[in-house]
Design a protein around this motif. Structure first.
Motif, PDB file in Angstrom:
ATOM      1  N   ASN A 104       3.029  -1.798  -0.584  1.00 54.51           N
ATOM      2  CA  ASN A 104       3.171  -1.243  -1.901  1.00 54.51           C
ATOM      3  C   ASN A 104       4.795  -1.535  -2.265  1.00 54.51           C
ATOM      4  N   ARG A 105       5.054  -1.537  -3.495  1.00 52.53           N
ATOM      5  CA  ARG A 105       6.398  -1.631  -3.980  1.00 52.53           C
ATOM      6  C   ARG A 105       6.835   0.020  -4.137  1.00 52.53           C
ATOM      7  N   VAL A 106       7.408   0.422  -3.155  1.00 55.72           N
ATOM      8  CA  VAL A 106       7.906   1.862  -2.845  1.00 55.72           C
ATOM      9  C   VAL A 106       8.785   2.447  -3.859  1.00 55.72           C
ATOM     10  N   LYS A 107       9.921   1.363  -4.227  1.00 57.61           N
ATOM     11  CA  LYS A 107      10.855   1.909  -4.932  1.00 57.61           C
ATOM     12  C   LYS A 107      10.681   2.419  -6.303  1.00 57.61           C
ATOM     13  N   ASN A 108      11.104   3.728  -6.762  1.00 56.65           N
ATOM     14  CA  ASN A 108      10.674   4.419  -7.992  1.00 56.65           C
ATOM     15  C   ASN A 108       9.265   4.714  -8.086  1.00 56.65           C
ATOM     16  N   GLN A 109       8.542   4.893  -6.932  1.00 55.97           N
ATOM     17  CA  GLN A 109       7.253   5.497  -6.772  1.00 55.97           C
ATOM     18  C   GLN A 109       7.566   7.302  -6.686  1.00 55.97           C
ATOM     19  N   THR A 110       6.562   7.883  -7.247  1.00 54.10           N
ATOM     20  CA  THR A 110       6.847   9.373  -7.414  1.00 54.10           C
ATOM     21  C   THR A 110       6.472  10.104  -6.001  1.00 54.10           C
ATOM     22  N   LEU A 111       7.323  10.886  -5.583  1.00 52.82           N
ATOM     23  CA  LEU A 111       7.322  11.653  -4.134  1.00 52.82           C
ATOM     24  C   LEU A 111       7.508  12.957  -4.815  1.00 52.82           C
ATOM     25  N   ILE A 112       6.363  13.919  -4.254  1.00 50.50           N
ATOM     26  CA  ILE A 112       6.365  15.317  -4.604  1.00 50.50           C
ATOM     27  C   ILE A 112       6.090  16.046  -3.255  1.00 50.50           C
ATOM     28  N   ILE A 113       7.150  17.015  -2.936  1.00 49.77           N
ATOM     29  CA  ILE A 113       6.681  18.016  -1.857  1.00 49.77           C
ATOM     30  C   ILE A 113       6.683  19.183  -2.317  1.00 49.77           C
ATOM     31  N   SER A 114       5.954  19.836  -1.611  1.00 53.73           N
ATOM     32  CA  SER A 114       5.618  21.417  -1.753  1.00 53.73           C
ATOM     33  C   SER A 114       5.339  22.258  -0.555  1.00 53.73           C
ATOM     34  N   LEU A 115       5.500  23.382  -0.836  1.00 61.47           N
ATOM     35  CA  LEU A 115       5.624  24.532   0.424  1.00 61.47           C
ATOM     36  C   LEU A 115       4.265  25.278   0.370  1.00 61.47           C
ATOM     37  N   GLY A 116       3.643  25.412   1.610  1.00 58.76           N
ATOM     38  CA  GLY A 116       2.594  26.236   1.770  1.00 58.76           C
ATOM     39  C   GLY A 116       1.964  26.537   3.247  1.00 58.76           C
ATOM     40  N   ARG A 130      10.279  17.173  -6.905  1.00 53.45           N
ATOM     41  CA  ARG A 130       9.599  16.008  -7.304  1.00 53.45           C
ATOM     42  C   ARG A 130      10.531  15.156  -7.883  1.00 53.45           C
ATOM     43  N   GLY A 131      10.609  13.784  -7.349  1.00 57.11           N
ATOM     44  CA  GLY A 131      11.356  12.804  -7.758  1.00 57.11           C
ATOM     45  C   GLY A 131      10.843  11.446  -7.514  1.00 57.11           C
ATOM     46  N   LEU A 132      11.829  10.357  -7.478  1.00 53.09           N
ATOM     47  CA  LEU A 132      11.579   8.768  -7.421  1.00 53.09           C
ATOM     48  C   LEU A 132      12.051   8.396  -5.834  1.00 53.09           C
ATOM     49  N   ILE A 133      11.105   7.612  -5.291  1.00 50.38           N
ATOM     50  CA  ILE A 133      11.758   6.968  -4.140  1.00 50.38           C
ATOM     51  C   ILE A 133      13.026   6.021  -4.358  1.00 50.38           C
ATOM     52  N   LYS A 134      14.066   6.216  -3.800  1.00 48.66           N
ATOM     53  CA  LYS A 134      14.967   5.377  -3.968  1.00 48.66           C
ATOM     54  C   LYS A 134      15.283   4.385  -2.749  1.00 48.66           C
ATOM     55  N   SER A 135      15.140   4.826  -1.741  1.00 48.95           N
ATOM     56  CA  SER A 135      15.081   3.687  -0.516  1.00 48.95           C
ATOM     57  C   SER A 135      14.489   4.238   0.763  1.00 48.95           C
ATOM     58  N   TRP A 136      14.297   3.397   1.810  1.00 48.32           N
ATOM     59  CA  TRP A 136      13.816   3.502   3.013  1.00 48.32           C
ATOM     60  C   TRP A 136      14.430   2.943   4.085  1.00 48.32           C
ATOM     61  N   THR A 137      14.465   3.292   5.155  1.00 45.58           N
ATOM     62  CA  THR A 137      15.342   2.765   6.250  1.00 45.58           C
ATOM     63  C   THR A 137      14.423   3.070   7.668  1.00 45.58           C
ATOM     64  N   PRO A 138      13.922   2.069   8.195  1.00 47.57           N
ATOM     65  CA  PRO A 138      13.308   2.105   9.495  1.00 47.57           C
ATOM     66  C   PRO A 138      14.249   2.272  10.630  1.00 47.57           C
ATOM     67  N   ARG A 139      13.893   2.706  11.739  1.00 52.36           N
ATOM     68  CA  ARG A 139      14.595   3.022  13.027  1.00 52.36           C
ATOM     69  C   ARG A 139      13.744   3.116  13.929  1.00 52.36           C
TER      70      ARG A 139
END
Length: 567
Positions: A104-116, A130-139
């Motif tokens: 997938n083209r991950v950049k600018n995809q929506t990421l939502i986090i909730s608590l429960g 709730r925001g947009l994915i900016k980057s990812w870093t594998p390690r």
């Protein structure tokens, strides 16, 4: 304040509650990938779709998340600037997340986090981010995914649009729409100045031109030492500051406007049972505030300012300056400087005779659009200009305007917009498309004898062409700051359980604590309101909690304020 499901509140009151973060990644408007913290696979019978409000088929959330950075929102209680939010989700480097990133083209995809918790339905989880994915870093063994709030919607580019004769909240909404922020991410009621929560600022008006690419004679508020080239988000921030407020992305991803208003009610009262940890911090004392203003009559076709000028409004509490003086001294000036970049559209006097140095007078204003109380709706066609004004935007005793004429500040509670002459100006959107808008050429303000020579200014004679600057927002902003801080506003650090995560930045809370100690107060009760200026949610092992920073919000008996004008 967030509205939480009753099931959430019941779950987080259990002694053995195990909180988890639920992470949803949406690459389409349906069918997200779901992950969670903890050690359990969570199966949901159905899920809420935030894009269209529908209920989608059930999903499974896999425990592929190693950790999530603490969520933090913070506001400056003086300048009203707010920290833009971001978060990093660290995934275990398993097959599911690797395939997702690879396919997938991950950049600018929506990421939502909730608590429960694992026992809750997905719809009962509390929104956290709730925001947009900016980057990812594998390690080795893990992958970090960074997401920013929705300011990524072109908010960091220079804004090329203009607006004429609008309320600041209308202008903010125009900027948001011009910048491409989806309507679903705008908290609509927050930008409707007719809502009762905005009582007292309905008469504010603003006009703006931000570049020299447009035709002549528009307002371009530019500081003398450097051109004003603000991004879309910076413009929204400056406009919000005029109203003693802030724009910020809430936990559900929507852009909100929150105004500091001491008449607002507290959303919760915390007792000893609610507070896990209590720490008293800095006592903020400000007994003088200096507000820098800039003004310009307009701009010619070459992008040059016409008659630029700077001025300053100084508000000080002389009693506080004396009270905080060191032994042997008579004064302790504890000051702060605030720049108002977008306030001072300038009109000019058009009286046919000189204005006397004393007594009442009618102030005839030339090109008043942009001054408090002159807002008109739509395009002028028939009828009077007064009929084109919204009732709440008109000046009154409870909604006065303060005008700086030459070196004198006057108060105005009545203004008539003249109907016999109209000019047409172009209002541009963010990409340069123009819309013609009719605006009034003249207005007449009624100034009484008692409303002359305010802010320690001196009444004087005024002639045709004298500059007139609207200092209403600066006056109200400065008075609010001085009343809050001149006698000290204590900062508190409070930790609560996660069931209080509904409290948001900008909310007022009350609390009861015997440790509290400040000038004139030994212990604090629910009689005193505090503003939430920082909220942080952590799920550290054994330390899952909400961490709040609170700043004292009101003075029950504020000291006398002396207001000074300086040009």
């Amino acid at each position: 304040m967030i509205t939480l499901a009753s099931a959430f509140e019941a779950e987080f009151q259990k002694a053995n509650c195990e909180p988890v973060f639920l992470i949803s990644v949406w690459t389409e408007t349906s069918g997200p990938l779901m992950f969670c913290t903890g050690s359990r696979i969570i199966t949901f019978a159905d899920i809420y779709n935030p894009f269209d409000g529908s209920t989608d088929p059930g999903m499974v959330a896999y425990p592929s998340v190693a950790k999530v950075t603490p969520f933090c929102q913070q506001i400056d209680p003086i300048h009203r600037n707010i920290q833009r939010s971001s978060c990093t989700v660290t995934f275990f480097d398993d097959g599911a997340i690797r395939d997702f990133i690879k396919n997938n083209r991950v950049k600018n995809q929506t990421l939502i986090i909730s608590l429960g918790t694992a026992n809750l339905a997905q719809q009962d989880f509390a929104p956290v981010f709730r925001g947009l994915i900016k980057s990812w870093t594998p390690r080795e063994g893990q992958i970090d995914v960074l997401a920013n709030d929705h300011s990524a919607y072109a908010f960091d580019r220079k804004y090329f649009g203009t607006w004429l004769n609008k309320h600041p909240l209308e202008a903010i909404k125009k900027i948001l729409q011009d910048s491409g922020l989806p309507a679903s991410l705008i908290e609509t009621n927050d930008y409707d100045f007719t809502q009762s929560v905005h009582d007292g600022i309905e008469h504010y008006v603003n006009s703006y031109q931000g570049s020299d690419m447009h035709e002549p004679y528009y307002h371009n508020p530019t500081r003398l030492d450097a051109p004003l080239e603000l991004s879309s988000f910076a413009l929204c921030t400056e406009l919000a500051k005029l109203m003693n407020g802030s724009v910020w992305f809430a936990e559900d991803g929507k852009l909100k406007f929150t105004r500091f208003n001491t008449s607002a009610s507290a959303v919760v009262n915390w007792t000893a049972d609610d507070i896990r940890e209590f720490e008293q911090g800095e006592d903020i004392v400000l007994n003088q505030i200096e507000i820098n203003l800039c003004s310009a009559l307009g701009m010619n076709r070459y992008g040059e300012q016409i008659e630029e000028a700077e001025s300053m409004i100084v508000l000080k509490d002389t009693a506080s300056q004396s009270a905080y003086a060191a032994p042997g001294d008579s004064t302790a000036i504890l000051s702060e400087t605030v720049d108002f970049e977008l306030i001072s559209y300038r009109s000019s006097v058009f009286n046919y005779g000189d204005i006397a140095a004393s007594g009442a007078f009618d102030l005839k204003l030339w090109r008043p659009w942009g001054l408090s109380g002159t807002r008109v709706t739509g395009t002028y066609t028939t009828g009077t200009w007064e009929s084109m004004q919204t009732a709440t935007s008109q000046l009154s005793a409870s909604n006065p305007a303060y005008f700086l004429i030459d070196d004198e500040v006057v108060k105005c509670i009545s203004m008539d917009i003249e109907e016999y002459e109209v000019e047409t100006a172009n209002e541009f959107d963010g990409v340069g498309d123009a819309t013609a808008k009719d605006v009034p050429v003249f207005a007449t303000a009624t100034i009484t004898s008692a409303n002359r020579a305010l802010l320690n200014s001196t009444a004087g004679e005024h002639t045709q062409g004298a500059k007139v600057v609207d200092v209403t927002a600066a006056y109200n902003f400065g008075e609010s700051i001085i009343r809050r801080f001149s006698n000290g506003a204590v900062t508190l650090l409070v930790t609560t359980s996660l069931r209080h995560c509904a409290v948001q930045v900008g909310d007022f809370v009350t609390l009861e604590n015997d440790v509290f100690l400040a000038f004139g107060k030994d212990g604090v009760t629910s009689d005193y309101k505090f503003e939430v200026t920082k909220k942080e949610i952590r799920l550290d092992p054994g330390q899952a909690a909400c961490h709040f920073t609170l700043v004292y919000a009101t003075q029950s008996s504020p000291l006398t304020i002396v207001k000074v004008y300086d040009w």
